[in-house]
Each structure stands twice: as structure tokens, then as C-alpha cells.
Design a protein around this motif. Structure first.
Motif, mmCIF file in Angstrom:
data_model
loop_
_atom_site.group_PDB
_atom_site.id
_atom_site.type_symbol
_atom_site.label_atom_id
_atom_site.label_comp_id
_atom_site.label_asym_id
_atom_site.label_seq_id
_atom_site.Cartn_x
_atom_site.Cartn_y
_atom_site.Cartn_z
ATOM 1 N N THR A 31 0.116 -35.931 -63.447
ATOM 2 C CA THR A 31 1.038 -35.482 -62.397
ATOM 3 C C THR A 31 2.404 -36.143 -62.583
ATOM 4 O O THR A 31 2.512 -37.185 -63.250
ATOM 5 C CB THR A 31 0.493 -35.839 -60.999
ATOM 6 O OG1 THR A 31 0.520 -37.261 -60.842
ATOM 7 C CG2 THR A 31 -0.915 -35.300 -60.788
ATOM 8 N N ARG A 84 -4.801 -43.386 -59.496
ATOM 9 C CA ARG A 84 -5.040 -42.110 -60.162
ATOM 10 C C ARG A 84 -3.720 -41.511 -60.627
ATOM 11 O O ARG A 84 -2.748 -41.477 -59.879
ATOM 12 C CB ARG A 84 -5.748 -41.147 -59.196
ATOM 13 C CG ARG A 84 -6.183 -39.840 -59.819
ATOM 14 C CD ARG A 84 -6.897 -38.960 -58.804
ATOM 15 N NE ARG A 84 -8.095 -39.591 -58.269
ATOM 16 C CZ ARG A 84 -9.277 -39.622 -58.889
ATOM 17 N NH1 ARG A 84 -9.402 -39.080 -60.074
ATOM 18 N NH2 ARG A 84 -10.315 -40.187 -58.322
ATOM 19 N N PRO A 141 -5.188 -35.153 -61.746
ATOM 20 C CA PRO A 141 -5.987 -34.532 -60.685
ATOM 21 C C PRO A 141 -7.433 -35.030 -60.690
ATOM 22 O O PRO A 141 -7.956 -35.465 -61.723
ATOM 23 C CB PRO A 141 -5.916 -33.036 -61.022
ATOM 24 C CG PRO A 141 -4.652 -32.888 -61.806
ATOM 25 C CD PRO A 141 -4.513 -34.167 -62.592
ATOM 26 N N VAL A 142 -8.064 -34.935 -59.545
ATOM 27 C CA VAL A 142 -9.412 -35.461 -59.347
ATOM 28 C C VAL A 142 -10.423 -34.903 -60.349
ATOM 29 O O VAL A 142 -11.273 -35.631 -60.834
ATOM 30 C CB VAL A 142 -9.884 -35.193 -57.896
ATOM 31 C CG1 VAL A 142 -11.319 -35.608 -57.703
ATOM 32 C CG2 VAL A 142 -8.978 -35.924 -56.918
ATOM 33 N N LEU A 149 -1.944 -40.358 -52.114
ATOM 34 C CA LEU A 149 -2.675 -39.421 -51.253
ATOM 35 C C LEU A 149 -2.024 -38.036 -51.292
ATOM 36 O O LEU A 149 -2.715 -37.023 -51.388
ATOM 37 C CB LEU A 149 -2.716 -39.922 -49.811
ATOM 38 C CG LEU A 149 -3.759 -40.946 -49.456
ATOM 39 C CD1 LEU A 149 -3.542 -41.456 -48.028
ATOM 40 C CD2 LEU A 149 -5.156 -40.375 -49.599
ATOM 41 N N PHE A 150 -0.707 -38.024 -51.245
ATOM 42 C CA PHE A 150 0.011 -36.751 -51.297
ATOM 43 C C PHE A 150 -0.030 -36.148 -52.700
ATOM 44 O O PHE A 150 -0.014 -34.937 -52.866
ATOM 45 C CB PHE A 150 1.464 -36.914 -50.838
ATOM 46 C CG PHE A 150 1.587 -37.172 -49.372
ATOM 47 C CD1 PHE A 150 1.458 -36.140 -48.455
ATOM 48 C CD2 PHE A 150 1.820 -38.464 -48.894
ATOM 49 C CE1 PHE A 150 1.554 -36.381 -47.085
ATOM 50 C CE2 PHE A 150 1.917 -38.706 -47.532
ATOM 51 C CZ PHE A 150 1.790 -37.669 -46.624
ATOM 52 N N ASP A 151 -0.059 -36.987 -53.720
ATOM 53 C CA ASP A 151 -0.019 -36.523 -55.104
ATOM 54 C C ASP A 151 -1.341 -35.916 -55.547
ATOM 55 O O ASP A 151 -1.361 -34.817 -56.102
ATOM 56 C CB ASP A 151 0.360 -37.694 -56.017
ATOM 57 C CG ASP A 151 0.575 -37.272 -57.454
ATOM 58 O OD1 ASP A 151 1.294 -36.278 -57.689
ATOM 59 O OD2 ASP A 151 0.036 -37.942 -58.353
ATOM 60 N N THR A 152 -2.445 -36.617 -55.332
ATOM 61 C CA THR A 152 -3.740 -36.143 -55.844
ATOM 62 C C THR A 152 -4.804 -35.997 -54.765
ATOM 63 O O THR A 152 -5.879 -35.472 -55.037
ATOM 64 C CB THR A 152 -4.285 -37.115 -56.911
ATOM 65 O OG1 THR A 152 -4.538 -38.385 -56.293
ATOM 66 C CG2 THR A 152 -3.345 -37.241 -58.088
ATOM 67 N N GLY A 153 -4.535 -36.500 -53.574
ATOM 68 C CA GLY A 153 -5.527 -36.447 -52.511
ATOM 69 C C GLY A 153 -6.525 -37.589 -52.572
ATOM 70 O O GLY A 153 -7.251 -37.843 -51.623
ATOM 71 N N SER A 154 -6.592 -38.261 -53.705
ATOM 72 C CA SER A 154 -7.521 -39.377 -53.900
ATOM 73 C C SER A 154 -6.860 -40.392 -54.832
ATOM 74 O O SER A 154 -7.035 -40.329 -56.045
ATOM 75 C CB SER A 154 -8.829 -38.859 -54.508
ATOM 76 O OG SER A 154 -9.735 -39.909 -54.711
ATOM 77 N N PRO A 155 -6.075 -41.318 -54.278
ATOM 78 C CA PRO A 155 -5.211 -42.167 -55.101
ATOM 79 C C PRO A 155 -5.903 -43.242 -55.936
ATOM 80 O O PRO A 155 -5.322 -43.759 -56.877
ATOM 81 C CB PRO A 155 -4.271 -42.809 -54.089
ATOM 82 C CG PRO A 155 -4.999 -42.759 -52.814
ATOM 83 C CD PRO A 155 -5.872 -41.547 -52.857
#
Length: 183
Positions: free
Chosen positions: A75, A55, A58-59, A29-35
Motif C-alpha cells: 500500500t 502491516r 493488504p490482509v 487501521l484506515f490503510d489495511t483495516g488490520s495494522p
């Protein structure tokens, strides 16, 4: 018999690994916002199914085969997930549902037409796709479609319980490089 072990091991893996999966999810969640990454892949008999993974990019990254993705888009946490193969853990859900096996040919994208044709010609698409297999433990990826299809076919022709456990153990102990990206 293999389906029984697939079901058993994926169920155990999901139950026992749940706390670890939650931790990776939160970090993601912290890395890409959408794990969680979902992607339509070619399944058994060429039918589509939705593969799930953690993930690693990035999204908005283009949905192409991993070997075509620039390594700079992965990432730092994604690099860790790929090297450790932890990005594959959510696929235990695909295995539990019967869409995949722990051992089988890695599922490809529908736009990988050369690989699909090579696998179709060799009967590889008749098998359930897998999380790991002979090609993966020998660092053969989707950038070499003919070699990959030949290796997948050879694995399926000789696959038995001993090999099933051998490929799982080899993967768990770090054999194979995981998904490679372009430089």
C-alpha cells in the motif's frame, strides 16, 4: 551485556514511542483495516516465534518472503513504512520478550529452506534473530541465501558492543534499503 542493552533500549523505545506507535496504528487501521502483522518465523535454535510488525500489504496477501511479493501489493502507506523502516517498530516487543535482539540475523520463514540450511551449517541459528545487522545495512536480503548466511556468520563471529551500536546507528540514520519486493 548485549541482552541488557536489548532489554533497556526496547523498553525505552516502547514507552517513549508509544504515542507515535498509536498514531501509526490508527493510520494503519484506515490503510489495511488490520495494522498489526503477525507471522511465524525461525528463531533462536530454529524454534518458532511470532514476529510482529506494522502491516504494509493488504490482509489477504500471500505469506511469502518479501523479495517474492509483487511491489504493487504494498500500500502507499506501507511503502512509507518500509522506506522509513517504521514497520519494524513493533518488533521492539519481540526484543523485550527476548525472542529477538536489536542486532542479529533477520528471522526468516520456515519455508525458506535453503537459507535455513545455509544458516544451520554456519551456526547462525544459534543466535537470537535481530531487527538489523550487517546484512541489512549492506542491502543483502533473503533473495541471496548463501551470501546472507555468510554475512550473518561473519557478523556473529565478530559482534561486539561497538558493532552493536554501529549497526543500530546505521539503520536509524537510513543505511540499507529495508525490505525489497519484486517488480
Amino acid at each position: 551485556m548485549i541482552r541488557f542493552f536489548d532489554f533497556l533500549f526496547s523498553l525505552i523505545g516502547l514507552v517513549v514511542g508509544l504515542p507515535f506507535l498509536v498514531i501509526l496504528f490508527v493510520i494503519g487501521l484506515f490503510d489495511t483495516g488490520s495494522p498489526i502483522f503477525r507471522q511465524e518465523r525461525v528463531g533462536r535454535n530454529g524454534k518458532a516465534f511470532t514476529l510482529i510488525k506494522f502491516r504494509t500489504m493488504p490482509v489477504n496477501t500471500a505469506s511469502v518472503a518479501t523479495h517474492l511479493v509483487n511491489a504493487s501489493t504494498v500500500t502507499p502507506f506501507g511503502n512509507f513504512l518500509r522506506r522509513s523502516k517504521l514497520d519494524e517498530l513493533p518488533q521492539l516487543w519481540n526484543v523485550l520478550k527476548g525472542e529477538m535482539s536489536l542486532v542479529g540475523p533477520r528471522p526468516c520463514l520456515f519455508n525458506q529452506e535453503e537459507l535455513i540450511a545455509e544458516r544451520s551449517a554456519r551456526g547462525v541459528l544459534e543466535a537470537r534473530p535481530g531487527v538489523t545487522g550487517l546484512a541489512q545495512v549492506n542491502d543483502i536480503d533473503m533473495s541471496t541465501p548463501v551470501l546472507l548466511a555468510e554475512t550473518d556468520a561473519r557478523m556473529l563471529e565478530t559482534l561486539n558492543l561497538k558493532d552493536y551500536f554501529k549497526y543500530i546507528l546505521m539503520t536509524a540514520t537510513g543505511k540499507g534499503q529495508g525490505d525489497r519486493t519484486s517488480k
